[in-house]
Write a protein that holds these residues in place. Structure first.
Motif, PDB file in Angstrom:
ATOM      1  N   THR A 249     -68.362 -56.643  38.928  1.00  0.00           N
ATOM      2  CA  THR A 249     -68.053 -57.951  39.511  1.00  0.00           C
ATOM      3  C   THR A 249     -68.689 -59.070  38.697  1.00  0.00           C
ATOM      4  OG1 THR A 249     -67.845 -57.048  41.747  1.00  0.00           O
ATOM      5  CG2 THR A 249     -68.296 -59.396  41.571  1.00  0.00           C
ATOM      6  N   VAL A 250     -69.961 -58.888  38.333  1.00  0.00           N
ATOM      7  CA  VAL A 250     -70.658 -59.899  37.531  1.00  0.00           C
ATOM      8  C   VAL A 250     -69.989 -60.028  36.162  1.00  0.00           C
ATOM      9  CG1 VAL A 250     -72.844 -60.533  36.449  1.00  0.00           C
ATOM     10  CG2 VAL A 250     -72.845 -59.571  38.752  1.00  0.00           C
ATOM     11  N   MET A 251     -69.613 -58.898  35.568  1.00  0.00           N
ATOM     12  CA  MET A 251     -68.894 -58.931  34.288  1.00  0.00           C
ATOM     13  C   MET A 251     -67.606 -59.739  34.409  1.00  0.00           C
ATOM     14  SD  MET A 251     -69.302 -54.979  32.987  1.00  0.00           S
ATOM     15  CE  MET A 251     -68.262 -55.189  31.526  1.00  0.00           C
ATOM     16  N   TYR A 268     -73.863 -61.374  25.569  1.00  0.00           N
ATOM     17  CA  TYR A 268     -73.739 -60.920  26.958  1.00  0.00           C
ATOM     18  C   TYR A 268     -73.818 -59.397  26.912  1.00  0.00           C
ATOM     19  CZ  TYR A 268     -72.456 -65.686  28.013  1.00  0.00           C
ATOM     20  OH  TYR A 268     -72.497 -67.058  28.150  1.00  0.00           O
ATOM     21  N   ILE A 269     -74.850 -58.884  27.537  1.00  0.00           N
ATOM     22  CA  ILE A 269     -75.200 -57.469  27.377  1.00  0.00           C
ATOM     23  C   ILE A 269     -75.079 -56.750  28.703  1.00  0.00           C
ATOM     24  CG2 ILE A 269     -77.083 -55.865  26.814  1.00  0.00           C
ATOM     25  CD1 ILE A 269     -78.186 -58.135  24.965  1.00  0.00           C
ATOM     26  N   ILE A 270     -74.435 -55.599  28.696  1.00  0.00           N
ATOM     27  CA  ILE A 270     -74.470 -54.707  29.853  1.00  0.00           C
ATOM     28  C   ILE A 270     -75.256 -53.480  29.421  1.00  0.00           C
ATOM     29  CG2 ILE A 270     -72.081 -53.982  29.328  1.00  0.00           C
ATOM     30  CD1 ILE A 270     -72.605 -53.646  32.754  1.00  0.00           C
ATOM     31  N   ASP A 271     -76.458 -53.344  29.971  1.00  0.00           N
ATOM     32  CA  ASP A 271     -77.362 -52.261  29.581  1.00  0.00           C
ATOM     33  C   ASP A 271     -77.613 -51.362  30.785  1.00  0.00           C
ATOM     34  OD1 ASP A 271     -79.207 -50.559  28.536  1.00  0.00           O
ATOM     35  OD2 ASP A 271     -80.494 -52.096  27.671  1.00  0.00           O
ATOM     36  N   THR A 272     -76.586 -50.672  31.172  1.00  0.00           N
ATOM     37  CA  THR A 272     -76.673 -49.645  32.199  1.00  0.00           C
ATOM     38  C   THR A 272     -75.649 -48.586  31.817  1.00  0.00           C
ATOM     39  OG1 THR A 272     -76.035 -49.096  34.483  1.00  0.00           O
ATOM     40  CG2 THR A 272     -75.372 -51.250  33.678  1.00  0.00           C
ATOM     41  N   PRO A 273     -76.087 -47.506  31.183  1.00  0.00           N
ATOM     42  CA  PRO A 273     -75.134 -46.480  30.746  1.00  0.00           C
ATOM     43  C   PRO A 273     -74.203 -46.023  31.864  1.00  0.00           C
ATOM     44  CG  PRO A 273     -77.288 -46.038  29.831  1.00  0.00           C
ATOM     45  CD  PRO A 273     -77.462 -47.174  30.788  1.00  0.00           C
ATOM     46  N   MET A 274     -74.755 -45.909  33.072  1.00  0.00           N
ATOM     47  CA  MET A 274     -73.910 -45.502  34.189  1.00  0.00           C
ATOM     48  C   MET A 274     -72.889 -46.584  34.527  1.00  0.00           C
ATOM     49  SD  MET A 274     -74.948 -44.045  37.900  1.00  0.00           S
ATOM     50  CE  MET A 274     -75.937 -45.465  38.291  1.00  0.00           C
ATOM     51  N   GLY A 275     -73.316 -47.840  34.509  1.00  0.00           N
ATOM     52  CA  GLY A 275     -72.391 -48.936  34.780  1.00  0.00           C
ATOM     53  C   GLY A 275     -71.254 -48.970  33.779  1.00  0.00           C
ATOM     54  N   GLU A 295     -56.774 -56.668  32.241  1.00  0.00           N
ATOM     55  CA  GLU A 295     -57.989 -57.435  32.547  1.00  0.00           C
ATOM     56  C   GLU A 295     -59.238 -56.595  32.298  1.00  0.00           C
ATOM     57  OE1 GLU A 295     -56.920 -60.715  35.949  1.00  0.00           O
ATOM     58  OE2 GLU A 295     -56.867 -58.613  36.548  1.00  0.00           O
ATOM     59  N   CYS A 296     -59.181 -55.324  32.636  1.00  0.00           N
ATOM     60  CA  CYS A 296     -60.313 -54.417  32.375  1.00  0.00           C
ATOM     61  C   CYS A 296     -60.643 -54.401  30.887  1.00  0.00           C
ATOM     62  CB  CYS A 296     -59.988 -52.995  32.842  1.00  0.00           C
ATOM     63  SG  CYS A 296     -60.078 -52.742  34.623  1.00  0.00           S
ATOM     64  N   VAL A 297     -59.610 -54.251  30.071  1.00  0.00           N
ATOM     65  CA  VAL A 297     -59.799 -54.169  28.619  1.00  0.00           C
ATOM     66  C   VAL A 297     -60.356 -55.474  28.058  1.00  0.00           C
ATOM     67  CG1 VAL A 297     -58.603 -53.928  26.406  1.00  0.00           C
ATOM     68  CG2 VAL A 297     -58.027 -52.397  28.300  1.00  0.00           C
ATOM     69  N   GLU A 298     -59.736 -56.597  28.423  1.00  0.00           N
ATOM     70  CA  GLU A 298     -60.150 -57.894  27.891  1.00  0.00           C
ATOM     71  C   GLU A 298     -61.571 -58.248  28.341  1.00  0.00           C
ATOM     72  OE1 GLU A 298     -58.554 -59.836  25.646  1.00  0.00           O
ATOM     73  OE2 GLU A 298     -57.201 -58.111  25.523  1.00  0.00           O
ATOM     74  N   MET A 299     -61.904 -57.956  29.564  1.00  0.00           N
ATOM     75  CA  MET A 299     -63.238 -58.226  30.090  1.00  0.00           C
ATOM     76  C   MET A 299     -64.302 -57.490  29.274  1.00  0.00           C
ATOM     77  SD  MET A 299     -64.597 -57.385  33.950  1.00  0.00           S
ATOM     78  CE  MET A 299     -64.666 -55.594  33.747  1.00  0.00           C
ATOM     79  N   CYS A 300     -64.040 -56.231  28.968  1.00  0.00           N
ATOM     80  CA  CYS A 300     -65.031 -55.396  28.280  1.00  0.00           C
ATOM     81  C   CYS A 300     -65.294 -55.867  26.855  1.00  0.00           C
ATOM     82  CB  CYS A 300     -64.580 -53.939  28.277  1.00  0.00           C
ATOM     83  SG  CYS A 300     -64.635 -53.182  29.919  1.00  0.00           S
ATOM     84  N   LYS A 301     -64.301 -56.508  26.227  1.00  0.00           N
ATOM     85  CA  LYS A 301     -64.462 -56.976  24.847  1.00  0.00           C
ATOM     86  C   LYS A 301     -65.576 -58.002  24.704  1.00  0.00           C
ATOM     87  CE  LYS A 301     -59.648 -56.308  23.309  1.00  0.00           C
ATOM     88  NZ  LYS A 301     -58.405 -57.017  22.913  1.00  0.00           N
TER      89      LYS A 301
END
Length: 451
Positions: A249-251, A268-275, A295-301
């Motif tokens: 959600t935050v992403m 912008y860092i997501i540092d939770t391997p499980m997340g 949207e999933c793909v573009e968000m992750c970029k």
């Protein structure tokens, strides 16, 4: 029929409700206790029934406080079936492995640092013990009848909250028992609104936010303001986050803000391997949430995704301003602690709390204004700015919980309030009684009732 509350009563952790009927024993959820030490110590205590005598576990969803004790249950002799939805199975497997890994690491650190009161600190369970749970999972489909026994049926319905989360309707002894699980919000950013029950003889309703109304604020604007204010001071933003649903959600909100040009071009860092692994669950289960595959793909970029801990260390010592999303959400463990060791003592740092903080957790202490916090046996002075965005909670508030009961076509014999601290639960009891006239009681830990 006997119902016993052996977890998630008077507290929001350790959810476990035991049902015994005509020689069949069912456990609704099998959660880990978190928070204050007296609760955590309950994880080491035996159940009031032998695990080998339990026939079925029904999981409402995959959060640690609902599935995190399963390795202990299996290690102590449970050999039955664990029923849940497909996303819940995937999430529970990831969460159990992560939980076991963290516990092994914490035990090792305690032994190396000699800060455990025990001569040798041991993990509650190991990664290998967590893996012993997996063969027992049985996947169920939403709204389909599951025949547990000749005269016992279960139906799982969408509860919102997180991907795969369900309310469980149990037909047993010609009575309909409805176990809400954790109820999501009617206007959640990612999840669809929960399905309301139409009839029930007995309801077991969560009460996490039984005395609170989520603020009617612009969550995106709050996030935008906090980030810009911090970056203008040259600081780093740390967002402790649950790896499931909250991190995503935050992403999503950050991606929207960045696309709109409202937040700066910083890491912008997501540092939770499980997340990060949960993102695969989102991509593989698009019917469960509002995000499109694109949207999933573009968000992750947009995000730097950190798996290897050496990259965590590199990110920690990178002095430029950045936004870091890291688990755990209640600051009880995980990589967020490594960031806080470095940044909690810097006044230009902002820590944004985005979820419920149980009693006794570091997250709750930070919100309550703690001057210092203990991490890995050492105290750190809190100089960072601690802020909260309440609008990101995945739990329904008091109005959502009361509204969840609004489609009932009959008056239930009793509503039992579970999964809530006593004051919120009691306030919700009063509101439900005033609005509907239902016989509503707050459940107590260890309480046994006959139906």
């Amino acid at each position: 029929m006997k119902i016993k509350f052996i977890g998630g009563a008077g507290t929001v952790t350790g959810s476990k409700t035991l049902i015994e009927s005509n020689g069949v024993t069912i456990l609704i959820d099998c959660g880990l206790f978190q928070g204050i030490k007296p609760l955590r110590e309950l994880n080491w205590e035996p159940l009031p029934v032998l695990p080998s005598t339990i026939d079925f576990v029904l999981l409402t969803h995959g959060h640690l406080d609902h599935c995190g004790w399963l390795p202990r249950l299996v290690d102590q002799g449970f050999k039955g079936k664990i029923y849940c939805t497909s996303p819940t199975k995937d999430i529970a497997k990831l969460i159990l492995l992560d939980s076991a890994k963290i516990q092994e690491e914490e035990a090792n650190k305690a032994n190396e640092g000699h800060y455990s009161k025990h001569q040798i600190a041991k993990p509650l369970y190991t990664v290998e013990q967590a893996k012993q749970v997996f063969p027992l999972f049985r996947v169920v489909k939403v709204n389909e009848v599951v025949n547990l026994d000749a005269e016992i049926e279960a139906v799982f319905t969408n509860a919102g909250h997180i991907i795969g989360a369900c309310t469980i309707d149990l037909m047993i002894e010609n009575k309909k028992l409805v176990f809400s699980g954790d109820i999501g919000r009617d206007d959640d950013v990612l999840m669809y609104a929960p399905t309301k029950p139409k009839n029930a003889d007995y309801i077991f309703l969560e009460s996490t936010y039984g005395n609170r109304i989520h603020p009617d604020t612009d969550t995106k604007f709050e996030l935008e303001t906090y980030i810009n204010n911090t970056v203008n001071k040259g600081g780093t933003i740390i967002i402790p986050s649950f790896a499931v649903e909250r991190a995503q959600t935050v992403m999503y909100l950050l991606w929207q803000l960045k696309s709109e040009g409202k937040i700066p071009n910083i890491p912008y860092i997501i540092d939770t391997p499980m997340g990060i692994r949960i993102l695969d669950v989102f991509e593989n289960n698009t019917k469960w949430h509002k995000l499109s595959p694109n949207e999933c793909v573009e968000m992750c970029k947009m995000f730097t995704m950190i798996i290897d801990y050496k990259d965590t260390i590199e990110a920690i010592y990178d002095k430029q301003p950045k936004v870091v999303i890291a688990a755990s959400g209640m600051v009880t463990g995980g990589r967020v602690l490594s960031y806080l060791e470095k940044y909690i003592g810097l006044p230009e740092t902002t820590v944004i709390i985005v979820g419920y903080q149980a009693e006794g957790t570091r997250g709750r202490k930070l919100l309550e204004g703690a001057k210092d916090i203990k991490i890995h046996g050492k105290y750190y002075e809190v100089k960072a700015k601690i802020l909260e965005i309440e609008g990101l909670s995945a739990h329904g508030d008091q109005e959502d919980l009361i509204n969840w009961l609004s489609n009932l076509e009959n008056k239930p014999k009793k509503v039992f309030l579970v999964h809530g601290e006593n004051i919120p639960a009691d306030e919700l009891r009063i509101k439900i009684n005033e609005k509907y006239g239902f016989d509503c009681v707050v459940s107590l830990m260890g309480q046994e009732i006959d139906l």
